[in-house]
Design an enzyme around this catalytic site. Structure first.
Site, PDB file in Angstrom:
ATOM      1  N   SER A 425       4.745  77.485  75.309  1.00  0.00           N
ATOM      2  CA  SER A 425       4.276  78.840  76.033  1.00  0.00           C
ATOM      3  C   SER A 425       4.129  79.978  74.879  1.00  0.00           C
ATOM      4  CB  SER A 425       5.303  79.108  77.041  1.00  0.00           C
ATOM      5  OG  SER A 425       6.318  79.018  76.909  1.00  0.00           O
ATOM      6  N   HIS A 446      -0.769  74.612  79.498  1.00  0.00           N
ATOM      7  CA  HIS A 446       0.364  75.638  79.787  1.00  0.00           C
ATOM      8  C   HIS A 446       0.561  75.438  81.293  1.00  0.00           C
ATOM      9  CE1 HIS A 446       2.671  79.594  79.885  1.00  0.00           C
ATOM     10  NE2 HIS A 446       3.586  78.646  79.628  1.00  0.00           N
ATOM     11  N   GLU A 458      -2.921  76.890  82.336  1.00  0.00           N
ATOM     12  CA  GLU A 458      -3.622  77.768  81.189  1.00  0.00           C
ATOM     13  C   GLU A 458      -4.034  76.707  79.922  1.00  0.00           C
ATOM     14  OE1 GLU A 458      -2.119  82.407  80.724  1.00  0.00           O
ATOM     15  OE2 GLU A 458      -0.929  80.753  80.027  1.00  0.00           O
ATOM     16  N   ASN A 496       1.286  85.853  79.938  1.00  0.00           N
ATOM     17  CA  ASN A 496       2.394  86.256  79.222  1.00  0.00           C
ATOM     18  C   ASN A 496       1.929  87.357  78.493  1.00  0.00           C
ATOM     19  OD1 ASN A 496       4.274  84.496  80.490  1.00  0.00           O
ATOM     20  ND2 ASN A 496       4.558  83.242  78.518  1.00  0.00           N
TER      21      ASN A 496
END
Ligand SMILES: NC(=O)c1ccc[n+]([C@@H]2O[C@H](COP(=O)([O-])OP(=O)(O)OC[C@H]3O[C@@H](n4cnc5c(N)ncnc54)[C@H](O)[C@@H]3O)[C@@H](O)[C@H]2O)c1
Length: 591
Positions: A425, A446, A458, A496
């Protein structure tokens, strides 16, 4: 406390003012509505009658209640009527000079004890108060649209507002069944201050072509449980309004992250203001419609087809690895669960069996499907067994040296043409890829925790990833009922990179004593419909994990606004890591 403000004047009965007038009358207060002229007054009354009639139709109000509340509302166009009110709420258009001259006039008209409140979203309450001779009795009262269903009210004090006036207005909000939070005078206050900075980053991400609008929106809905994606939300709010709010925020903060993304200016200049004009980031069926329609894609080119995936290997024995094995096995893929020892692999399979058992107990999985999934999983302590896998997904510790060593080992073992995926990540996928002799075959996948429940994946392509490798992973996601979004190999990917700067902004608000933990969490849940407030989320994710991600983001983009808030660093240094240690932003220790 005595019920405050029995008579309230509402000046400006548009979207917000009409809603506020109805809410006040529902609480039994007398309402003096003031509009700009006789025609506007008639129209405003029509709006109030229509919205309350709809409320009756939908069963939110009885016909008698409607009649009673309408009897409490008078609407005219003479501002002098406001002299009879104990409180004046101003809801005229967002224009500083308009609001300042209105407050100067109200100051002359109203008795000195009358409290004057502005409904501004982004203008300076202090500058509005300065137009009067009673700044201690001037404050902001920021309702959210639609007023009847949104429970948040931000009560904004300037440096001169008396605590008593603010408390009375908060009490008024509570008597309307709203949840007041206390904020200082800063553009955007709490909820919009945090929301618009994030929306701006999403617009900038789209503008840089890092990901498509659909993928950015899906990532935030599915990865964070937000009610809407940021670009769809910008279209709903209005691109012009969003740009104005951001301009006001930037003027005060001088934080580049608040400077409106250039694409917002271009859309406004082109008249593409969002849903209201039928087109913004998306195109809608008609102006005012909420239904987005696909556009003609002139440059759409056929995508490469993916490679065939029959057998899958997953490396690791932790939470993510076990969850990912569950996803593949439930979708019917044979999975090799490869760990550092046979024992660790067996333990991870036992963990998986318990997870499947819980699904059976909750009625989400049949016993046959549980047995079928378990039978597809083979635990092994030897990576050599991965030689036949078509796809190997790595989910070992988040440590670049460990991952590179594993990728070098996989390079020696995996058959030619196998796709090698990392679930990292926060580490660069390319650094995993260059540990092999076949970087074209390496891609990021991800997943989100818990992998069996979270729909989002992702899919991260590096500058070297082959098109058919990306395609393989996209096709596989569809087969295992995950929603893939595509992005490039940079810090934070989509979710994120948009989530953690927002969490950091919330910590900064707290650190600056702008608002409290509870008020910030409440503002985001009630004002934006977020499932959790930022401090609830930070305590769940872990403050140490959050700090690491923020540091990685800052390191990558070198944007001063992304530097981790010192308060977060201090809490981590003090060992307050969130729920897992019993204390983070809140104390979770059992009493
Ligand atoms: N729309 C939202 O989602 C929202 C949410 C929170 C706060 N706000 C803020 O609330 C305020 C009102 O916004 P809105 O969306 O209701 O605007 P609006 O344009 O729907 O309504 C403004 C009303 O004020 C009237 N008006 C104009 N000049 C006047 C005057 N001199 N005297 C009396 N009435 C006058 C207009 O005729 C109009 O009916 C703004 O400050 C806005 O930033 C809006």
């Amino acid at each position: 406390m005595e019920r405050p403000f029995p008579t309230v004047a509402v000046v400006g009965l548009g979207t917000m003012g009409a809603g506020v007038a109805v809410a006040l009358a529902r609480s039994g207060r007398r309402v003096i509505g003031v509009e700009a002229g006789p025609t506007q007054a008639l129209r405003a009354l029509g709006r109030i009658e229509a919205s309350t009639a709809r409320a009756v139709e939908r069963g939110r109000l009885s016909a008698d209640e409607r009649a009673a509340l309408l009897a409490l509302i008078e609407v005219g166009d003479d501002l002098h009527a406001a002299a009879r009110a104990d409180l004046v709420v101003e809801e005229v258009p967002e224009d500083l000079e308009l609001k300042r001259s209105l407050f100067a006039e109200l100051d002359r008209i109203c008795p000195p004890e009358t409290v004057l409140a502005t409904g501004t979203t982004a203008l300076s309450v202090t500058r509005i108060a300065a137009a009067t001779a009673r700044p201690e009795r001037v404050l902001g009262v920021h309702f959210f649209n639609p007023v009847h269903s949104m429970r948040l009210v931000e009560v904004v004090r300037t440096v001169l507002t008396s605590a008593q006036a603010a408390e009375q207005v908060a009490e008024l909000a509570r008597s309307l069944d709203k949840e007041p939070v206390a904020a200082g005078d800063r553009a955007g206050f709490i909820a919009n201050g945090l929301l618009f900075a994030y929306l701006n980053q999403a617009a900038a991400m789209f503008e840089s072509r890092y990901a498509t609008r659909e993928d950015i929106d899906a990532a935030m809905r599915l990865g964070c449980g937000l009610p809407m994606g940021p670009l769809a939300l910008l279209d709903l709010i209005g691109i012009d309004t969003a740009r104005t709010v951001l301009e006001a925020m930037y003027a005060q903060s001088k934080d580049r992250l608040h400077a409106p993304a250039p694409v917002l200016g271009q859309l406004v200049a082109a008249g593409l203001l969002g849903r209201k004009s039928g087109r913004g980031f998306y195109t809608y069926e008609a102006p005012g419609s909420s239904k987005a329609v696909p556009e003609q894609q002139a440059d759409a080119r056929p995508r490469a087809a993916g490679r065939e995936v029959r057998g899958i290997g997953v490396c690791g024995s932790g939470t993510m690895a076990t969850g990912i094995v569950e996803v593949f096995a439930k979708a019917g893929f044979p999975v090799l669960l490869a760990a550092r020892s046979q024992e660790k692999a067996e333990r991870a399979k036992a963990q998986l069996a318990r997870s499947l058992e819980r699904s059976v107990a909750r009625g989400r999985l049949s016993e046959q499907d549980r047995d079928a999934a378990l039978a597809l999983v083979t635990p092994t302590g030897s990576y050599r067994d991965l030689a036949d896998a078509d796809l190997v997904v790595e989910a070992v510790a988040e440590d670049l040296a460990v991952k590179r060593e594993l990728f070098a080992a996989l390079d020696a073992i995996a058959k030619p043409g196998a796709v090698l995926a990392t679930t990292t990540s926060s580490l660069p996928v390319i650094s995993c890829a260059t540990a092999t002799s076949r970087p074209r075959d390496v891609v990021g996948m991800h997943f989100f925790n818990p992998a069996p429940a979270m729909k989002l994946v992702e899919v991260v392509s590096t500058v070297l990833t082959a098109e058919d490798v990306t395609a393989t992973v996209l096709e596989l996601c569809a087969k295992v009922r995950k929603h893939p979004v595509e992005c490039g190999d940079r810090a934070g990917f989509i979710v994120n990179a948009l989530l953690f700067p927002y969490l950091n902004d919330a910590v900064r608000m707290l650190q600056e004593h702008y608002a409290t933990v509870d008020d910030i969490d409440t503002a985001m849940k009630l004002g934006c419909g977020y499932p959790m407030g930022p401090f609830e989320l930070l305590d769940v994710v872990g403050l140490d994990v959050s700090l690491t991600i923020e540091q990685v983001l800052h390191q990558e983009f070198r944007e001063p606004g992304l530097a981790a808030a010192p308060l977060l660093e201090h809490l981590v240094a003090a060992g307050c890591l969130g729920r897992k240690t019993g204390r983070g932003f809140r104390d979770h220790a059992r009493r």
